[in-house]
Design an enzyme around this catalytic site. Structure first.
Site, short mmCIF file in Angstrom:
data_model
loop_
_atom_site.label_atom_id
_atom_site.label_comp_id
_atom_site.label_asym_id
_atom_site.label_seq_id
_atom_site.Cartn_x
_atom_site.Cartn_y
_atom_site.Cartn_z
N LYS A 14 0.92 -1.19 0.15
CA LYS A 14 -0.16 0.08 -0.02
C LYS A 14 0.81 1.41 0.05
CE LYS A 14 -2.10 -1.42 3.91
NZ LYS A 14 -1.49 -2.26 4.29
N ARG A 89 -9.90 0.24 8.55
CA ARG A 89 -9.65 -1.03 8.92
C ARG A 89 -10.92 -1.50 9.49
NH1 ARG A 89 -3.71 0.02 8.90
NH2 ARG A 89 -2.82 -1.97 9.27
N ARG A 128 11.94 -6.06 5.33
CA ARG A 128 11.87 -4.69 5.58
C ARG A 128 12.20 -4.35 7.12
NH1 ARG A 128 6.42 -1.33 5.22
NH2 ARG A 128 6.11 -2.37 7.26
N ARG A 134 10.91 -0.46 12.70
CA ARG A 134 9.59 -0.59 12.88
C ARG A 134 9.50 -1.90 14.02
NH1 ARG A 134 5.05 0.20 8.48
NH2 ARG A 134 3.91 -1.06 9.90
N ARG A 146 -0.33 -9.28 12.83
CA ARG A 146 -0.99 -8.37 12.20
C ARG A 146 -1.56 -9.14 11.03
NH1 ARG A 146 4.43 -5.37 10.71
NH2 ARG A 146 3.23 -4.09 9.05
P1 AP5 Z 1 4.74 -1.42 1.87
O1 AP5 Z 1 4.65 -0.82 0.57
O2 AP5 Z 1 5.36 -0.74 2.83
O3 AP5 Z 1 3.43 -2.41 2.20
P2 AP5 Z 1 2.18 -1.66 3.08
O4 AP5 Z 1 0.94 -2.53 2.75
O5 AP5 Z 1 2.32 -0.17 3.30
O6 AP5 Z 1 2.67 -2.56 4.50
P3 AP5 Z 1 2.36 -1.95 6.07
O7 AP5 Z 1 3.71 -2.62 6.64
O8 AP5 Z 1 2.58 -0.31 6.14
O9 AP5 Z 1 1.16 -2.40 6.47
P4 AP5 Z 1 0.27 -2.11 7.88
O10 AP5 Z 1 -0.99 -1.95 7.07
O11 AP5 Z 1 0.63 -3.21 8.60
O12 AP5 Z 1 1.00 -0.91 8.24
P5 AP5 Z 1 0.24 0.46 8.86
O13 AP5 Z 1 1.30 1.41 8.83
O14 AP5 Z 1 -0.84 0.87 8.05
O15 AP5 Z 1 5.76 -2.72 1.53
C1 AP5 Z 1 6.10 -3.84 2.32
C2 AP5 Z 1 7.49 -4.19 2.03
O16 AP5 Z 1 7.29 -4.90 0.79
C3 AP5 Z 1 8.57 -3.07 1.66
O17 AP5 Z 1 9.68 -3.58 1.96
C4 AP5 Z 1 8.40 -3.31 -0.12
O18 AP5 Z 1 9.52 -2.60 -0.55
C5 AP5 Z 1 7.97 -4.41 -0.23
N1 AP5 Z 1 7.12 -4.57 -1.55
C6 AP5 Z 1 6.04 -3.57 -1.79
N2 AP5 Z 1 5.90 -4.12 -3.10
C7 AP5 Z 1 6.22 -5.19 -3.40
C8 AP5 Z 1 6.17 -5.95 -4.60
N3 AP5 Z 1 5.42 -5.87 -5.48
N4 AP5 Z 1 6.96 -6.92 -4.63
C9 AP5 Z 1 7.91 -7.47 -3.53
N5 AP5 Z 1 8.08 -6.71 -2.43
C10 AP5 Z 1 7.29 -5.66 -2.57
O19 AP5 Z 1 -0.30 0.24 10.42
C11 AP5 Z 1 0.63 -0.02 11.40
C12 AP5 Z 1 -0.05 -0.24 12.58
O20 AP5 Z 1 -0.74 1.14 12.91
C13 AP5 Z 1 -1.40 -1.22 12.79
O21 AP5 Z 1 -0.87 -2.45 12.96
C14 AP5 Z 1 -2.39 -0.56 13.75
O22 AP5 Z 1 -1.68 -0.85 15.14
C15 AP5 Z 1 -1.95 0.95 13.61
N6 AP5 Z 1 -3.00 1.34 12.69
C16 AP5 Z 1 -2.72 2.03 11.42
N7 AP5 Z 1 -3.88 2.21 10.74
C17 AP5 Z 1 -4.78 1.92 11.59
C18 AP5 Z 1 -6.40 2.04 11.64
N8 AP5 Z 1 -7.06 2.79 10.41
N9 AP5 Z 1 -7.26 1.48 12.61
C19 AP5 Z 1 -6.67 0.95 13.67
N10 AP5 Z 1 -5.31 0.75 13.79
C20 AP5 Z 1 -4.49 1.37 13.02
MG MG Z 2 2.28 1.00 4.92
#
Ligand code: AP5
Ligand code: MG
Length: 207
Positions: A14, A89, A128, A134, A146
């Protein structure tokens, strides 16, 4: 305004795709994860509460993230549109987003979901974790938690948008640029058709 929800499990890509989309479509990127991590860095009370949950891979309470998104929408009233990354979410968050956008005279154009299997997600996030700093990327147990939280609490949000004929799913495995082209083609069809959903690109949500 053209507002896109980018959806998918942790590590689906994402954030990676959002960076490319904001450059192409001049949209404002709203990642609740990034906003929460900024609060942690600032050491705010909200950040301290969120950190405990985030480090364990659990969701932060709805009212916290809804409040952050409400403020961000207010602060970016001149935006051409938004990419929502990691939000909504829960169904409660999705309902709140509809209400908040309606207050600004706009709505969600579409949800685009990146589908990636659990083993690939674990491989990506452990990789990553070597450089991201993180805590939630550091070990397999937390990464799998997660994914479980996504499957049990978040995946159902797809149904909310499918009921509005706004849901599109695509394969999130492959070259980043090829996935970006696929996402762009869906957005372009939406923009060409106004708020109408392009039927050919729509798939049923899996139960
Ligand atoms: P990346 O692009 O970073 O993936 P992502 O989907 O953004 O993954 P996140 O780790 O950010 O997911 P998340 O949803 O758990 O985290 P968030 O910050 O939202 O890519 C990941 C890796 O893969 C990178 O190394 C990239 O280079 C690689 N990659 C990408 N595309 C690729 C491809 N095509 N092929 C190979 N490799 C590839 O949330 C974190 C925490 O915050 C949650 O757990 C929760 O506690 C809290 N939180 C956030 N939002 C909310 C909400 N709305 N409600 C409640 N709690 C929340
Ligand atoms: Mg992300």
């Amino acid at each position: 305004m053209h507002n896109i929800v980018l959806f998918g499990p942790p590590g689906a890509g994402k954030g990676t795709q959002s960076q490319k989309l904001i450059a192409k479509y001049h949209l404002v990127h709203l990642s609740t994860g990034d906003l929460l991590r900024a609060q942690i860095v600032e050491g705010t009370p909200l950040g301290l509460t969120a950190k405990k949950l985030m480090d364990e891979g659990l969701l932060v309470p709805d009212e916290v993230v809804i409040g952050m998104i409400g403020s961000a929408l207010h602060n970016n009233r001149q935006a051409a549109g938004f990419i929502f990354d990691g939000f909504p979410r829960t169904t409660t968050q999705a309902e709140s987003l509809d209400r908040l956008l309606a207050e600004h005279g706009t709505s969600v154009a579409c949800m685009i979901a990146l589908e990636v299997g659990e083993e690939e997600l674990v491989t990506r996030l452990l990789g990553r974790g070597k450089t991201s700093g993180r805590p939630d990327d550091q070990d397999e147990i937390r990464i799998r938690r997660r994914v479980t939280v996504y499957n049990t609490e978040t995946a159902q949000v797809a149904g909310y948008y499918a009921a509005q004929h706004k849901f599109h799913a695509l394969n999130g495995i492959g070259e980043v640029d090829a996935i970006f082209q696929h996402i762009s083609s869906i957005i372009d069809q939406h923009q060409a058709a106004g708020s109408e959903a392009p039927a050919a690109a729509t798939r049923e949500v899996k139960a």
